[in-house]
Design a protein around this motif. Sequence first.
Motif, PDB file in Angstrom:
ATOM      1  N   ASP A 190       0.821  -1.205   0.000  1.00  0.00           N
ATOM      2  CA  ASP A 190       0.000   0.000   0.000  1.00  0.00           C
ATOM      3  C   ASP A 190       0.860   1.262   0.000  1.00  0.00           C
ATOM      4  O   ASP A 190       0.545   2.247  -0.674  1.00  0.00           O
ATOM      5  CB  ASP A 190      -0.979   0.003   1.188  1.00  0.00           C
ATOM      6  N   VAL A 191       1.973   1.229   0.731  1.00  0.00           N
ATOM      7  CA  VAL A 191       2.887   2.367   0.736  1.00  0.00           C
ATOM      8  C   VAL A 191       3.524   2.545  -0.640  1.00  0.00           C
ATOM      9  O   VAL A 191       3.625   3.670  -1.156  1.00  0.00           O
ATOM     10  CB  VAL A 191       3.982   2.190   1.810  1.00  0.00           C
ATOM     11  N   ASP A 192       3.931   1.441  -1.238  1.00  0.00           N
ATOM     12  CA  ASP A 192       4.499   1.486  -2.580  1.00  0.00           C
ATOM     13  C   ASP A 192       3.494   2.073  -3.575  1.00  0.00           C
ATOM     14  O   ASP A 192       3.850   2.892  -4.420  1.00  0.00           O
ATOM     15  CB  ASP A 192       4.910   0.077  -3.014  1.00  0.00           C
ATOM     16  N   PHE A 193       2.225   1.679  -3.447  1.00  0.00           N
ATOM     17  CA  PHE A 193       1.199   2.232  -4.319  1.00  0.00           C
ATOM     18  C   PHE A 193       1.035   3.732  -4.081  1.00  0.00           C
ATOM     19  O   PHE A 193       0.946   4.531  -5.022  1.00  0.00           O
ATOM     20  CB  PHE A 193      -0.142   1.528  -4.105  1.00  0.00           C
ATOM     21  N   GLY A 194       0.999   4.143  -2.806  1.00  0.00           N
ATOM     22  CA  GLY A 194       0.869   5.558  -2.491  1.00  0.00           C
ATOM     23  C   GLY A 194       2.030   6.373  -3.031  1.00  0.00           C
ATOM     24  O   GLY A 194       1.849   7.506  -3.509  1.00  0.00           O
ATOM     25  N   TYR A 195       3.217   5.802  -2.964  1.00  0.00           N
ATOM     26  CA  TYR A 195       4.406   6.447  -3.525  1.00  0.00           C
ATOM     27  C   TYR A 195       4.224   6.663  -5.029  1.00  0.00           C
ATOM     28  O   TYR A 195       4.461   7.757  -5.562  1.00  0.00           O
ATOM     29  CB  TYR A 195       5.603   5.530  -3.300  1.00  0.00           C
ATOM     30  N   ARG A 196       3.813   5.608  -5.736  1.00  0.00           N
ATOM     31  CA  ARG A 196       3.667   5.696  -7.190  1.00  0.00           C
ATOM     32  C   ARG A 196       2.536   6.636  -7.584  1.00  0.00           C
ATOM     33  O   ARG A 196       2.631   7.362  -8.584  1.00  0.00           O
ATOM     34  CB  ARG A 196       3.444   4.292  -7.766  1.00  0.00           C
ATOM     35  N   LEU A 197       1.468   6.624  -6.788  1.00  0.00           N
ATOM     36  CA  LEU A 197       0.373   7.555  -7.041  1.00  0.00           C
ATOM     37  C   LEU A 197       0.864   8.994  -6.929  1.00  0.00           C
ATOM     38  O   LEU A 197       0.572   9.850  -7.771  1.00  0.00           O
ATOM     39  CB  LEU A 197      -0.761   7.297  -6.044  1.00  0.00           C
ATOM     40  N   ARG A 198       1.635   9.269  -5.898  1.00  0.00           N
ATOM     41  CA  ARG A 198       2.146  10.628  -5.676  1.00  0.00           C
ATOM     42  C   ARG A 198       3.143  11.016  -6.767  1.00  0.00           C
ATOM     43  O   ARG A 198       3.147  12.156  -7.244  1.00  0.00           O
ATOM     44  CB  ARG A 198       2.801  10.695  -4.294  1.00  0.00           C
ATOM     45  N   ALA A 199       3.984  10.066  -7.185  1.00  0.00           N
ATOM     46  CA  ALA A 199       4.949  10.357  -8.245  1.00  0.00           C
ATOM     47  C   ALA A 199       4.252  10.635  -9.570  1.00  0.00           C
ATOM     48  O   ALA A 199       4.819  11.300 -10.442  1.00  0.00           O
ATOM     49  CB  ALA A 199       5.919   9.186  -8.403  1.00  0.00           C
ATOM     50  N   ALA A 200       3.026  10.131  -9.706  1.00  0.00           N
ATOM     51  CA  ALA A 200       2.242  10.382 -10.919  1.00  0.00           C
ATOM     52  C   ALA A 200       1.403  11.649 -10.812  1.00  0.00           C
ATOM     53  O   ALA A 200       0.635  11.962 -11.721  1.00  0.00           O
ATOM     54  CB  ALA A 200       1.339   9.188 -11.206  1.00  0.00           C
ATOM     55  N   GLY A 201       1.546  12.362  -9.700  1.00  0.00           N
ATOM     56  CA  GLY A 201       0.822  13.618  -9.532  1.00  0.00           C
ATOM     57  C   GLY A 201      -0.440  13.511  -8.705  1.00  0.00           C
ATOM     58  O   GLY A 201      -1.151  14.507  -8.529  1.00  0.00           O
ATOM     59  N   GLY A 202      -0.745  12.318  -8.179  1.00  0.00           N
ATOM     60  CA  GLY A 202      -1.932  12.142  -7.344  1.00  0.00           C
ATOM     61  C   GLY A 202      -1.604  12.283  -5.872  1.00  0.00           C
ATOM     62  O   GLY A 202      -0.462  12.542  -5.484  1.00  0.00           O
ATOM     63  N   ARG A 203      -2.613  12.106  -5.031  1.00  0.00           N
ATOM     64  CA  ARG A 203      -2.390  12.183  -3.599  1.00  0.00           C
ATOM     65  C   ARG A 203      -3.446  11.372  -2.867  1.00  0.00           C
ATOM     66  O   ARG A 203      -4.459  10.973  -3.444  1.00  0.00           O
ATOM     67  CB  ARG A 203      -2.410  13.637  -3.121  1.00  0.00           C
ATOM     68  N   THR A 204      -3.195  11.141  -1.587  1.00  0.00           N
ATOM     69  CA  THR A 204      -4.097  10.371  -0.736  1.00  0.00           C
ATOM     70  C   THR A 204      -4.657  11.278   0.347  1.00  0.00           C
ATOM     71  O   THR A 204      -3.921  12.065   0.948  1.00  0.00           O
ATOM     72  CB  THR A 204      -3.357   9.194  -0.086  1.00  0.00           C
ATOM     73  N   ARG A 205      -5.957  11.165   0.597  1.00  0.00           N
ATOM     74  CA  ARG A 205      -6.604  11.976   1.620  1.00  0.00           C
ATOM     75  C   ARG A 205      -7.109  11.091   2.753  1.00  0.00           C
ATOM     76  O   ARG A 205      -7.686  10.019   2.521  1.00  0.00           O
ATOM     77  CB  ARG A 205      -7.794  12.739   1.026  1.00  0.00           C
ATOM     78  N   LEU A 206      -6.889  11.552   3.973  1.00  0.00           N
ATOM     79  CA  LEU A 206      -7.466  10.917   5.151  1.00  0.00           C
ATOM     80  C   LEU A 206      -8.887  11.429   5.346  1.00  0.00           C
ATOM     81  O   LEU A 206      -9.129  12.635   5.310  1.00  0.00           O
ATOM     82  CB  LEU A 206      -6.629  11.238   6.395  1.00  0.00           C
ATOM     83  N   VAL A 207      -9.826  10.486   5.539  1.00  0.00           N
ATOM     84  CA  VAL A 207     -11.217  10.834   5.845  1.00  0.00           C
ATOM     85  C   VAL A 207     -11.463  10.384   7.293  1.00  0.00           C
ATOM     86  O   VAL A 207     -11.812   9.231   7.548  1.00  0.00           O
ATOM     87  CB  VAL A 207     -12.195  10.140   4.873  1.00  0.00           C
ATOM     88  N   PRO A 208     -11.271  11.260   8.276  1.00  0.00           N
ATOM     89  CA  PRO A 208     -11.261  10.830   9.675  1.00  0.00           C
ATOM     90  C   PRO A 208     -12.616  10.408  10.227  1.00  0.00           C
ATOM     91  O   PRO A 208     -12.672   9.764  11.276  1.00  0.00           O
ATOM     92  CB  PRO A 208     -10.720  12.063  10.412  1.00  0.00           C
ATOM     93  N   ASP A 209     -13.710  10.762   9.523  1.00  0.00           N
ATOM     94  CA  ASP A 209     -15.012  10.309  10.017  1.00  0.00           C
ATOM     95  C   ASP A 209     -15.462   9.019   9.326  1.00  0.00           C
ATOM     96  O   ASP A 209     -16.573   8.543   9.573  1.00  0.00           O
ATOM     97  CB  ASP A 209     -16.072  11.405   9.861  1.00  0.00           C
ATOM     98  N   ALA A 210     -14.619   8.442   8.473  1.00  0.00           N
ATOM     99  CA  ALA A 210     -14.872   7.117   7.902  1.00  0.00           C
ATOM    100  C   ALA A 210     -14.075   6.120   8.738  1.00  0.00           C
ATOM    101  O   ALA A 210     -12.865   5.958   8.554  1.00  0.00           O
ATOM    102  CB  ALA A 210     -14.448   7.066   6.441  1.00  0.00           C
ATOM    103  N   VAL A 211     -14.732   5.468   9.678  1.00  0.00           N
ATOM    104  CA  VAL A 211     -14.044   4.750  10.749  1.00  0.00           C
ATOM    105  C   VAL A 211     -14.279   3.245  10.653  1.00  0.00           C
ATOM    106  O   VAL A 211     -15.393   2.783  10.416  1.00  0.00           O
ATOM    107  CB  VAL A 211     -14.518   5.254  12.131  1.00  0.00           C
ATOM    108  N   VAL A 212     -13.200   2.495  10.847  1.00  0.00           N
ATOM    109  CA  VAL A 212     -13.290   1.040  10.997  1.00  0.00           C
ATOM    110  C   VAL A 212     -12.562   0.642  12.276  1.00  0.00           C
ATOM    111  O   VAL A 212     -11.591   1.302  12.685  1.00  0.00           O
ATOM    112  CB  VAL A 212     -12.694   0.280   9.798  1.00  0.00           C
ATOM    113  N   ALA A 213     -13.044  -0.429  12.899  1.00  0.00           N
ATOM    114  CA  ALA A 213     -12.337  -1.036  14.024  1.00  0.00           C
ATOM    115  C   ALA A 213     -11.506  -2.179  13.470  1.00  0.00           C
ATOM    116  O   ALA A 213     -12.033  -3.081  12.822  1.00  0.00           O
ATOM    117  CB  ALA A 213     -13.329  -1.533  15.073  1.00  0.00           C
ATOM    118  N   HIS A 214     -10.214  -2.140  13.702  1.00  0.00           N
ATOM    119  CA  HIS A 214      -9.295  -3.082  13.059  1.00  0.00           C
ATOM    120  C   HIS A 214      -8.594  -3.945  14.106  1.00  0.00           C
ATOM    121  O   HIS A 214      -8.031  -3.429  15.071  1.00  0.00           O
ATOM    122  CB  HIS A 214      -8.254  -2.298  12.254  1.00  0.00           C
TER     123      HIS A 214
END
Length: 327
Positions: A190-214
């Motif tokens: 997942d980190v590798d994917f996030g890296y490649r997404l960012r290198a392609a000009g994209g980004r990841t957003r945290l949605v703090p009210d979308a909650v899961v218990a893990h």
Amino acid sequence: MTGPSVSVIIVTYESRAVLTRCLEQLKAQSFTDFEVILADNGSVDGAAKAAARADPSLVLLENGANLGFAAANNRAARVAKGRWLALLNPDAFAQPDWLARLMAATEAHSDDACFTSLQVAADDPGLLDGAGDAMTLAGLPYRMGYRRPRPQAILAGEVFSPCGAAMLVRRETFLGLGGFEARFFSYCEDVDFGYRLRAAGGRTRLVPDAVVAHVGSATLGARSDFAQFHGFRNRLWCFARNTPSVLMPLALLLHAVATAVSLIGCLARGEAGPAWKGLMAGMRGFWAMRRERSGKRGHARDVIAAMTWNPVKSARRGLDVRHDPPQ
């Protein structure tokens, strides 16, 4: 006939202990325009098959063998009908408004293609399990807030990369970037994917009210030999594949020191064997992974700017969220 808005993908492997609760939480979602794909990696516990028999709406994708988390998600993504892919671990239990909150974020931030959830500890909702992943200047990722007290309020904003246990990504983007790197099998894909997404000009957003218990590592164990081997190998591979060239001289030194400290910790806990084997496997593949980065133009400045520069923050697994400006 159009497909659903979302395809929820759950990769299962001997998941009997947690799968029923995971699926029950999905049935309780206030947002209902989704399908559920169970991508089973050759389990012998029969949990995925039993779930599919009990609920014909579930799509069962039998892989016949343990392909790993990365390849199983990739295969499911190719057959998914939704415009969005919600990747959910079987030991992640979504709150009823989880999908609704994520989909609201896609509308509010239509230029973004990847969103990560807020994870709380299943055994203690007062503790965080993660708020997306951060990347240090040493090239070592960490899950932000892991086992730290949950703040009263966490603002939405940009994070370095998503956590694959509970994330939402546009299907077209996921497939366009080649999905997860299948050679990682599990851990850091997942980190590798996030890296490649960012290198392609994209980004990841945290949605703090979308909650899961893990629960976390419900099948393999957080400190198992498997986890130690793949963790050490894949961290090095992720570092090799993605670290911007301008940062490499400094990052390589910091990475080596941090890895040595981590190995000493493993030795003290009697876990040095699998950790060392993982590190050696990572080193054998280092230059092949590094060569894969050659020719990528990327957005090195954006990648470096999104890293966690504060060593105290990273040591404490602190949150590093680039908050949205006030409206």
